[in-house]
Write an enzyme that holds these catalytic residues in place. Structure first.
Site, mmCIF file in Angstrom:
data_model
loop_
_atom_site.group_PDB
_atom_site.id
_atom_site.type_symbol
_atom_site.label_atom_id
_atom_site.label_comp_id
_atom_site.label_asym_id
_atom_site.label_seq_id
_atom_site.Cartn_x
_atom_site.Cartn_y
_atom_site.Cartn_z
ATOM 1 N N LYS A 136 3.137 -4.719 8.722
ATOM 2 C CA LYS A 136 1.939 -5.678 9.057
ATOM 3 C C LYS A 136 0.752 -5.039 8.625
ATOM 4 C CE LYS A 136 3.877 -6.859 13.380
ATOM 5 N NZ LYS A 136 3.651 -6.892 15.055
ATOM 6 N N LYS A 141 1.100 2.229 6.710
ATOM 7 C CA LYS A 141 -0.390 2.950 7.292
ATOM 8 C C LYS A 141 -0.155 1.986 8.916
ATOM 9 C CE LYS A 141 -2.445 5.805 4.436
ATOM 10 N NZ LYS A 141 -3.265 6.542 4.678
ATOM 11 N N ASN A 168 -5.813 0.796 2.590
ATOM 12 C CA ASN A 168 -4.335 0.190 3.940
ATOM 13 C C ASN A 168 -4.263 0.928 4.844
ATOM 14 O OD1 ASN A 168 -3.021 -0.674 1.875
ATOM 15 N ND2 ASN A 168 -1.997 0.128 1.069
ATOM 16 N N TYR A 203 -8.403 -8.604 9.751
ATOM 17 C CA TYR A 203 -8.469 -7.990 11.240
ATOM 18 C C TYR A 203 -9.524 -7.632 11.799
ATOM 19 C CZ TYR A 203 -3.394 -7.612 8.190
ATOM 20 O OH TYR A 203 -2.131 -8.162 7.431
ATOM 21 N N GLY A 268 -2.565 12.504 1.119
ATOM 22 C CA GLY A 268 -3.089 13.088 2.004
ATOM 23 C C GLY A 268 -2.631 13.624 2.611
ATOM 24 N N ASP A 298 -3.649 17.185 -6.747
ATOM 25 C CA ASP A 298 -3.513 18.123 -6.563
ATOM 26 C C ASP A 298 -2.622 18.494 -5.312
ATOM 27 O OD1 ASP A 298 -4.418 15.319 -4.500
ATOM 28 O OD2 ASP A 298 -4.401 17.077 -3.153
ATOM 29 N N SER A 396 6.144 2.380 0.331
ATOM 30 C CA SER A 396 4.790 2.280 0.406
ATOM 31 C C SER A 396 4.123 1.156 1.606
ATOM 32 C CB SER A 396 4.280 3.542 0.786
ATOM 33 O OG SER A 396 3.414 3.731 -0.321
ATOM 34 N N ASN A 399 0.048 -3.991 -1.757
ATOM 35 C CA ASN A 399 -1.510 -4.558 -1.161
ATOM 36 C C ASN A 399 -1.287 -4.184 -2.502
ATOM 37 O OD1 ASN A 399 -1.901 -5.789 1.348
ATOM 38 N ND2 ASN A 399 -2.055 -3.552 1.983
#
Length: 411
Positions: A136, A141, A168, A203, A268, A298, A396, A399
């Site tokens: 969804k 995420k 996302n 949404y 992240g 990084d 992952s 989109n």
């Protein structure tokens, strides 16, 4: 006496003297590496952190019990050492991940695992694609966002939630808040892909624009918190988010228990932290590898340096992989992620094409990077991974902005 505790197990050895550099092996794994400097306190590593305290004195030798040293020698400077495994408490664990699964199970999709003999041949091993592009909101995420939103008590949730995201997580948080019946204030940088912004609006998220820098995003989110009294839910540096993402491993290892390696995109670090914590709790021998674009590497630099490295700017087609590690996710990446595979943007584009042509799945650049990694020379020609025969790859997200494609068809 030296005692090394490993969960319910322990190894013991009596030390009368210790050489300046030691590497102890247990089977094929290096269980203890020490670089000894005379006196004081030393940090050493065994996956997670260890603490060593020492009192030096003269005389004697080294006696080892149950651990075979690679080499040792007698020394005039000796010590009594007591080493214990520091109880490393991460922001999430297998218990919080299983709790998250129960909390979000009625809201999320249990995404399928796809395979392809053609891609297996290209990779030279079995590949198992966990299709979070079918989740969804179009990405993994939603798992973390849903867990975080539904973890709030009614008083906390009443004024809504605030987050910042390039796409996302923003859409996922908007959808989770909509299901909870609370407002969602979403800070989005001006360079976010149009398709992801449209998802937020679809949404019911309230979009607040920021500049493209992380500082601008965070400053704008702080302003919203002050104005609304809502709760900040960080896109990745939050135990509830990490726990939600970890439910991917619970599903994947149930769907394909033969998997010996999992490759996960890293930005992240929320996704790979959850995946690693769950996967290594279920199967401690499993390898967890991160995939990262060279233009935003990084995490690879941080892993090599042993501390968080932030980049002044990023340059990659993978717009979802431009964030920097947080302190909570860094601890897991540092300790539990076995390696980070860095790939070029052209390899990501090739992987996207393969996903579309062979798997018949539309995957965004950030989602395709795991396939790019397993097909890269950095992986295929590295002898460290030659025994990785069954590889799980997290696709992952899906989109991808197809506006250019649709525009070209209309010409």
């Amino acid at each position: 006496m030296l005692r090394l505790g490993l969960g319910p197990y322990s190894l013991q050895m009596t030390i009368f003297s210790l050489p300046s550099n030691i590497n102890y092996k247990f089977g094929k794994y290096s269980i203890l590496t020490v670089k000894w400097e005379h006196g004081g306190l030393i940090d050493i590593y065994f996956g997670r952190a260890l603490w060593i305290s020492m009192n030096s004195r003269l005389g004697s030798y080294v006696i080892f019990d149950k651990v075979k040293p690679i080499w040792w020698f007698a020394s005039r400077v000796t010590m009594e050492a007591e080493i214990e495994l520091r109880d490393q408490r991460y922001a999430a664990d297998i218990s919080s991940i299983r709790e998250a699964q129960l909390r979000i199970n009625s809201f999320i999709h249990k995404t399928p695992v796809l395979t392809s003999e053609t891609l297996n041949s290209l990779a030279g091993r079995g590949l198992f694609f966990k299709c979070e592009c079918f989740q969804k909101g179009g990405a993994f995420k939603f798992r973390g966002a849903c867990n975080a939103v539904f973890s709030l008590d009614d008083e906390q949730a009443a004024k809504g939630v605030v987050t910042h995201s390039s796409g996302n997580h923003a859409a996922a948080m908007s959808l989770a808040a909509k299901l909870r019946g609370i407002p969602a204030y979403i800070v989005i940088p001006k360079n976010a892909p149009k398709c992801k912004v449209e998802n937020v609006i679809r949404y019911g998220g309230q979009v607040v624009w920021s500049e493209a820098t992380m500082q601008s995003r965070e400053d704008t989110a702080t302003m919203l918190l002050q104005e609304t009294g809502a709760v900040l839910l960080h896109p990745y540096n939050d135990g509830r988010i990490i726990s939600g993402q970890g439910t991917i491993s619970l599903e994947l290892l149930e769907q394909a228990p033969q998997i010996d390696t999992i490759i996960v995109p890293i930005s992240g670090g929320g996704l790979i932290s959850g995946v690693a914590l769950a996967a290594k709790s279920i199967n401690p021998a499993i390898q967890v590898l991160a995939a990262e674009p060279r233009g935003a590497n990084d995490a690879a630099q941080s892993k090599n340096a042993g501390r968080i490295i932030t980049l002044p700017e990023t340059n990659t087609i993978a717009d979802g992989l431009r964030a920097s590690l947080g302190d909570l996710t860094w601890a897991v990446v540092r300790d539990l992620v076995d390696d980070i595979i860095v790939v070029e943007d052209k390899e990501i584009i090739k992987a996207m094409k393969l996903c579309y042509e062979i798997l018949k799945v539309a995957v965004e650049p950030s989602g395709a990077i795991g396939l790019a990694a397993v097909l890269s020379d950095n992986f295929k020609k590295n002898p460290a991974w030659e025994n990785c025969k069954n590889v799980g790859i997290v696709l992952s997200g899906g989109n991808v902005d197809l506006g250019v494609l649709w525009d070209s068809l209309g010409k």
